[in-house]
Design an enzyme around this catalytic site. Structure first.
Site, mmCIF file in Angstrom:
data_model
loop_
_atom_site.group_PDB
_atom_site.id
_atom_site.type_symbol
_atom_site.label_atom_id
_atom_site.label_comp_id
_atom_site.label_asym_id
_atom_site.label_seq_id
_atom_site.Cartn_x
_atom_site.Cartn_y
_atom_site.Cartn_z
ATOM 1 N N ALA A 154 38.465 52.256 40.088
ATOM 2 C CA ALA A 154 39.671 52.739 40.767
ATOM 3 C C ALA A 154 40.191 51.623 41.645
ATOM 4 O O ALA A 154 39.432 50.728 42.044
ATOM 5 C CB ALA A 154 39.348 53.982 41.596
ATOM 6 N N ASP A 155 41.480 51.689 41.962
ATOM 7 C CA ASP A 155 42.080 50.634 42.776
ATOM 8 C C ASP A 155 43.050 51.211 43.803
ATOM 9 O O ASP A 155 44.235 50.882 43.811
ATOM 10 C CB ASP A 155 42.782 49.597 41.894
ATOM 11 C CG ASP A 155 43.912 50.187 41.066
ATOM 12 O OD1 ASP A 155 44.052 51.427 41.012
ATOM 13 O OD2 ASP A 155 44.682 49.401 40.491
ATOM 14 N N PRO A 156 42.550 52.039 44.727
ATOM 15 C CA PRO A 156 43.451 52.598 45.736
ATOM 16 C C PRO A 156 43.996 51.511 46.666
ATOM 17 O O PRO A 156 43.338 50.501 46.924
ATOM 18 C CB PRO A 156 42.569 53.582 46.504
ATOM 19 C CG PRO A 156 41.178 53.081 46.310
ATOM 20 C CD PRO A 156 41.159 52.461 44.936
ATOM 21 N N LEU A 180 47.222 43.309 43.533
ATOM 22 C CA LEU A 180 47.895 43.806 42.341
ATOM 23 C C LEU A 180 49.394 43.792 42.617
ATOM 24 O O LEU A 180 49.817 43.634 43.759
ATOM 25 C CB LEU A 180 47.425 45.225 42.012
ATOM 26 C CG LEU A 180 45.950 45.354 41.631
ATOM 27 C CD1 LEU A 180 45.563 46.818 41.484
ATOM 28 C CD2 LEU A 180 45.671 44.602 40.327
ATOM 29 N N LYS A 183 50.789 45.705 45.774
ATOM 30 C CA LYS A 183 49.840 46.260 46.741
ATOM 31 C C LYS A 183 48.570 45.423 46.842
ATOM 32 O O LYS A 183 48.169 44.751 45.890
ATOM 33 C CB LYS A 183 49.474 47.697 46.393
ATOM 34 C CG LYS A 183 48.554 47.861 45.191
ATOM 35 C CD LYS A 183 48.159 49.330 44.992
ATOM 36 C CE LYS A 183 47.230 49.506 43.804
ATOM 37 N NZ LYS A 183 46.855 50.901 43.583
#
Length: 192
Positions: A154-156, A180, A183
């Protein structure tokens, strides 16, 4: 010279099938989100909600969501899902092959790694433990559905402390901050 692993060639050339739709068992259910009707309207409305739009940045128009969902359903890289609790849709999720995503530029992705993004659509349902309860069941179901998958990632957004705490409580471990498009994210991993 860097030693060459037999896995290097595998990582470059192997291709996994489309992400599986997990069988979660009652009271949970995951199903593909349709690109029309109530599903489309729900996904669109949820992504317009300030608590989702602030971190997902997908407050797109209804026609754009219709196009995106149709593309995802026709392809084999991403599965748009509605996750229901006691029969009621409560979470929009996208399950994707991380090796075929921009995320793969940030870590040594394997072909069967699964990426996960999710959002609780209704603000009134946040902070009730839904995601924390769902995640262990979801990752177990994903590992069962794809025996070659050894990691769910995951990449919150690093500012989304609510999501980060939920992923941690659900068995994910923070690995690194990554940049990314649009963000600064926290790469989080749940291993088989």
């Amino acid at each position: 010279m860097k030693p060459v692993s037999h896995l290097d060639s595998y990582r470059r050339h192997a291709r996994a099938q489309a992400p599986p739709v997990p069988d979660l068992g009652a009271p949970w259910e995951a199903r593909l989100a349709r690109a029309d009707g109530h599903d489309l309207e729900l996904v669109h409305r949820w992504n317009q909600a300030p608590h989702v739009a602030a971190f997902w940045r997908r407050a797109w128009s209804l026609p754009e969501w219709e196009r995106r969902l149709a593309e995802q359903l026709e392809g084999d890289d991403v599965r748009p899902l509605l996750v229901c609790w006691h029969g009621r849709p409560v979470i929009y999720a996208e399950l994707y092959r991380a090796a075929r995503d921009a995320l793969a530029q940030c870590y040594p992705a394997r072909p069967h790694d699964l990426g996960l993004t999710l959002a609780v659509g209704e603000l009134a349902l946040t902070d009730r433990g839904l995601v924390r309860t769902l995640l262990p069941r979801l990752t177990d179901a994903l590992f069962e559905a794809d025996p070659h998958c050894t990691r769910v990632v995951a990449d919150p957004d690093v500012r989304n402390l609510r999501a980060i705490r939920s992923f941690e409580a659900g068995g994910f471990v923070a690995v690194d901050e990554i940049m990314l498009a649009g963000k600064l994210a926290l790469l989080m991993v749940c291993r088989r």
